[in-house]
Scaffold this motif. Structure first.
Motif, PDB file in Angstrom:
ATOM      1  N   LEU A  63      -6.016 -37.082  -7.116  1.00  0.00           N
ATOM      2  CA  LEU A  63      -5.690 -36.943  -5.700  1.00  0.00           C
ATOM      3  C   LEU A  63      -4.726 -38.042  -5.271  1.00  0.00           C
ATOM      4  N   VAL A  64      -5.023 -39.278  -5.644  1.00  0.00           N
ATOM      5  CA  VAL A  64      -4.158 -40.401  -5.281  1.00  0.00           C
ATOM      6  C   VAL A  64      -2.795 -40.267  -5.957  1.00  0.00           C
ATOM      7  N   GLU A  65      -2.774 -39.856  -7.215  1.00  0.00           N
ATOM      8  CA  GLU A  65      -1.499 -39.687  -7.917  1.00  0.00           C
ATOM      9  C   GLU A  65      -0.630 -38.639  -7.226  1.00  0.00           C
ATOM     10  N   ARG A  66      -1.249 -37.544  -6.809  1.00  0.00           N
ATOM     11  CA  ARG A  66      -0.487 -36.501  -6.121  1.00  0.00           C
ATOM     12  C   ARG A  66       0.018 -36.994  -4.770  1.00  0.00           C
ATOM     13  N   GLY A  67      -0.818 -37.777  -4.070  1.00  0.00           N
ATOM     14  CA  GLY A  67      -0.387 -38.330  -2.796  1.00  0.00           C
ATOM     15  C   GLY A  67       0.774 -39.292  -2.957  1.00  0.00           C
ATOM     16  N   LEU A  68       0.720 -40.123  -3.983  1.00  0.00           N
ATOM     17  CA  LEU A  68       1.813 -41.054  -4.248  1.00  0.00           C
ATOM     18  C   LEU A  68       3.091 -40.308  -4.614  1.00  0.00           C
ATOM     19  N   ALA A  69       2.967 -39.302  -5.464  1.00  0.00           N
ATOM     20  CA  ALA A  69       4.140 -38.523  -5.869  1.00  0.00           C
ATOM     21  C   ALA A  69       4.795 -37.873  -4.652  1.00  0.00           C
ATOM     22  N   TRP A  70       3.967 -37.377  -3.742  1.00  0.00           N
ATOM     23  CA  TRP A  70       4.491 -36.772  -2.513  1.00  0.00           C
ATOM     24  C   TRP A  70       5.199 -37.832  -1.660  1.00  0.00           C
ATOM     25  N   ARG A 118      -3.125 -49.862  -7.736  1.00  0.00           N
ATOM     26  CA  ARG A 118      -3.356 -50.599  -6.494  1.00  0.00           C
ATOM     27  C   ARG A 118      -3.748 -49.652  -5.361  1.00  0.00           C
ATOM     28  N   VAL A 119      -3.034 -48.540  -5.233  1.00  0.00           N
ATOM     29  CA  VAL A 119      -3.342 -47.573  -4.176  1.00  0.00           C
ATOM     30  C   VAL A 119      -4.694 -46.918  -4.435  1.00  0.00           C
ATOM     31  N   TYR A 120      -4.989 -46.650  -5.706  1.00  0.00           N
ATOM     32  CA  TYR A 120      -6.278 -46.042  -6.039  1.00  0.00           C
ATOM     33  C   TYR A 120      -7.438 -46.965  -5.662  1.00  0.00           C
ATOM     34  N   ALA A 121      -7.306 -48.254  -5.962  1.00  0.00           N
ATOM     35  CA  ALA A 121      -8.364 -49.206  -5.620  1.00  0.00           C
ATOM     36  C   ALA A 121      -8.571 -49.268  -4.109  1.00  0.00           C
ATOM     37  N   ALA A 122      -7.465 -49.266  -3.373  1.00  0.00           N
ATOM     38  CA  ALA A 122      -7.579 -49.295  -1.911  1.00  0.00           C
ATOM     39  C   ALA A 122      -8.229 -48.020  -1.398  1.00  0.00           C
TER      40      ALA A 122
END
Length: 249
Positions: free
Chosen positions: A73-80, A96-100
């Motif tokens: 989910l986080v990877e897809r959000g970052l890619a977007w 870093r974003v995943y941990a947050a």
């Protein structure tokens, strides 16, 4: 009359979906099947992306990214947010974003989440009718207990498996075959109930019958395209003989 005898009588007297004939174990997905969790998932993702000064998505966008676990989910959000393919996202930034995200979501996993109508009544009715109920979700295991306790579903399930409970998660059949083996129930006596193509793929690969909810999250695709054995507009249709079979079969 003891409790088991009472449940056997309930099973004999209750009208059930024909898919449940001869079945003993039922596996249920969580997000998009039992609970509408996108509002809290989206809120956590928005905060994590905003911390990095990145564009933030709408809830509708996030609903299309749910289904393969929180990391995906986080990877897809970052890619977007970066307008780049998932595989091109920087690993350090992703970590870093995943941990947050995990911190924000862990602080409030059910502040905005709601239970779909009829879920609690249906699960406990099925349990009382003698079915073994198992929760099989790709959500990390640490979030399962707080959510089930919040919605008073913690006594419905005899086993709960998260996306990190075993070596592989849905759409791999391992969580389902593990659950069936754990209780000594043959695959032909089991049903997978979910809202996404990953649930249906896992169920079919495990040899389970499959029932799909027409609501929930399925990457914007009609769940009927996954050719489930039965389509349900509500979980409570499992307690009705009038529920429709899949039109794709």
């Amino acid at each position: 009359m003891n409790q088991d005898e009472g449940r056997n009588e309930a099973a004999a007297d209750r009208a059930l979906h024909e898919l449940l004939t001869g079945k003993r174990l039922m596996a249920f997905d969580l997000d998009g099947t039992l609970i509408d969790s996108v509002p809290d998932l989206a809120a956590a993702l928005v905060r994590a992306l905003d911390d990095e000064g990145l564009a933030v998505p709408r809830q509708e966008d996030v609903s299309h990214w749910v289904g393969n676990g929180t990391r995906k989910l986080v990877e897809r959000g970052l890619a977007w947010a970066l307008n780049t393919p998932v595989e091109a996202v920087d690993e350090t930034l992703s970590a870093r974003v995943y941990a947050a995200f995990m911190g924000y979501y862990g602080d409030a996993p059910h502040r905005l989440t709601r239970l779909y109508r009829g879920v609690a009544e249906t699960l406990y009715a099925l349990k009382d009718a003698g079915f073994m109920l198992v929760l099989v979700t790709n959500k990390p295991e640490r979030f399962i207990a707080p959510l089930l306790e919040h919605f008073a579903l913690n006594e419905a399930f005899s086993l709960c498996l998260g996306g990190d409970s075993l070596a592989r998660k849905k759409p791999d059949p391992l969580p389902l075959t593990h659950a069936a083996a754990h209780f000594g129930v043959p695959a032909g006596a089991c049903v997978m109930v979910g809202d996404s193509r990953h649930d249906m793929a896992a169920g079919k690969a495990a040899g389970f019958a499959t029932a799909a909810l027409t609501y929930g999250y399925n990457h914007g695709e009609p769940i009927s395209e996954s050719a489930p054995d039965a389509l349900l507009d509500s979980l409570s249709e499992l307690l009705s003989t009038s529920a429709r079979p899949s039109s794709t079969r």
